[in-house]
Design a protein around this motif. Sequence first.
Motif, short mmCIF file in Angstrom:
data_model
loop_
_atom_site.label_atom_id
_atom_site.label_comp_id
_atom_site.label_asym_id
_atom_site.label_seq_id
_atom_site.Cartn_x
_atom_site.Cartn_y
_atom_site.Cartn_z
N ILE A 5 26.95 7.92 10.53
CA ILE A 5 26.89 9.27 9.98
C ILE A 5 25.51 9.49 9.35
CG2 ILE A 5 27.91 10.89 8.33
CD1 ILE A 5 29.88 10.09 10.48
N PHE A 6 24.94 10.65 9.61
CA PHE A 6 23.67 11.05 9.01
C PHE A 6 23.89 12.37 8.27
CE2 PHE A 6 22.67 8.57 12.72
CZ PHE A 6 21.68 7.72 12.28
N ASP A 7 23.25 12.51 7.11
CA ASP A 7 23.36 13.73 6.31
C ASP A 7 22.00 13.98 5.68
OD1 ASP A 7 24.48 15.90 4.93
OD2 ASP A 7 24.89 14.64 3.18
N GLU A 8 21.38 15.09 6.02
CA GLU A 8 20.03 15.40 5.53
C GLU A 8 19.97 16.84 5.02
OE1 GLU A 8 17.78 13.15 5.26
OE2 GLU A 8 18.45 11.58 6.64
N GLU A 9 18.94 17.13 4.24
CA GLU A 9 18.77 18.46 3.66
C GLU A 9 18.07 19.43 4.60
OE1 GLU A 9 17.00 18.33 -0.18
OE2 GLU A 9 18.49 16.92 -0.95
N ASN A 10 17.39 18.93 5.63
CA ASN A 10 16.78 19.84 6.60
C ASN A 10 16.85 19.22 8.00
OD1 ASN A 10 14.20 18.44 7.27
ND2 ASN A 10 13.79 18.76 5.09
N GLU A 11 16.66 20.08 8.99
CA GLU A 11 16.86 19.65 10.37
C GLU A 11 15.81 18.65 10.84
OE1 GLU A 11 14.75 23.68 10.52
OE2 GLU A 11 16.27 22.74 9.30
N LYS A 12 14.59 18.75 10.34
CA LYS A 12 13.54 17.81 10.75
C LYS A 12 13.85 16.39 10.26
CE LYS A 12 10.75 20.32 13.09
NZ LYS A 12 10.60 20.12 14.52
N CYS A 38 26.51 25.54 4.91
CA CYS A 38 25.71 26.27 3.94
C CYS A 38 26.60 26.62 2.75
CB CYS A 38 25.16 27.54 4.59
SG CYS A 38 24.19 28.54 3.47
N ALA A 39 26.04 26.49 1.55
CA ALA A 39 26.79 26.85 0.34
C ALA A 39 25.85 27.58 -0.62
CB ALA A 39 27.35 25.60 -0.32
N MET A 40 26.42 28.33 -1.50
CA MET A 40 25.64 29.03 -2.53
C MET A 40 25.90 28.37 -3.87
SD MET A 40 23.95 31.46 -1.06
CE MET A 40 23.42 32.43 -2.45
N LEU A 41 24.82 28.10 -4.60
CA LEU A 41 24.91 27.56 -5.95
C LEU A 41 24.09 28.50 -6.83
CD1 LEU A 41 25.89 25.32 -7.83
CD2 LEU A 41 23.84 24.04 -7.25
N GLY A 42 24.78 29.43 -7.45
CA GLY A 42 24.08 30.49 -8.16
C GLY A 42 23.36 31.35 -7.14
N GLU A 43 22.05 31.48 -7.27
CA GLU A 43 21.26 32.24 -6.31
C GLU A 43 20.61 31.33 -5.26
OE1 GLU A 43 18.53 34.95 -8.08
OE2 GLU A 43 20.03 35.74 -9.46
N GLU A 44 20.86 30.03 -5.35
CA GLU A 44 20.26 29.07 -4.43
C GLU A 44 21.17 28.80 -3.24
OE1 GLU A 44 18.42 24.55 -4.52
OE2 GLU A 44 19.46 25.33 -6.27
N GLN A 45 20.59 28.83 -2.03
CA GLN A 45 21.32 28.47 -0.82
C GLN A 45 21.08 27.00 -0.54
OE1 GLN A 45 20.08 30.97 2.41
NE2 GLN A 45 22.16 31.63 2.80
N ILE A 46 22.15 26.27 -0.29
CA ILE A 46 22.06 24.84 0.00
C ILE A 46 22.55 24.60 1.41
CG2 ILE A 46 22.86 22.54 -0.63
CD1 ILE A 46 23.25 23.64 -3.49
N TYR A 47 21.72 23.93 2.21
CA TYR A 47 22.08 23.60 3.59
C TYR A 47 22.33 22.11 3.70
CZ TYR A 47 20.67 28.20 5.23
OH TYR A 47 20.58 29.53 5.44
N CYS A 48 23.24 21.76 4.58
CA CYS A 48 23.55 20.36 4.87
C CYS A 48 23.56 20.21 6.39
CB CYS A 48 24.90 19.99 4.28
SG CYS A 48 25.41 18.34 4.67
N PHE A 49 22.66 19.38 6.90
CA PHE A 49 22.57 19.11 8.33
C PHE A 49 23.11 17.70 8.56
CE2 PHE A 49 19.41 22.22 7.30
CZ PHE A 49 19.45 23.11 8.35
N SER A 50 24.14 17.58 9.40
CA SER A 50 24.73 16.27 9.58
C SER A 50 24.98 15.99 11.07
CB SER A 50 26.05 16.14 8.81
OG SER A 50 26.96 17.14 9.19
#
Length: 56
Positions: A5-12, A38-50
């Motif tokens: 399993i791989f989990d990263e914050e961006n696609e690159k 994709c999730a929202m934390l306040g006004e911040e968008q958080i992406y998870c690429f796995s």
Amino acid sequence: MKVKIFDEENEKDLEESVNNFLDGLEKEVVDIKYQVSCAMLGEEQIYCFSAMIVYY
């Protein structure tokens, strides 16, 4: 059969991690599953690429 399993914050970063794993793999790859969430934390968008690699 095994999985990796791989989990990263961006696609690159995910691309680099998966390619590095596959370069050193001397086994047969059965399947690769890819997912983006994709999730929202306040006004911040958080992406998870796995990715999940299934191999023998």
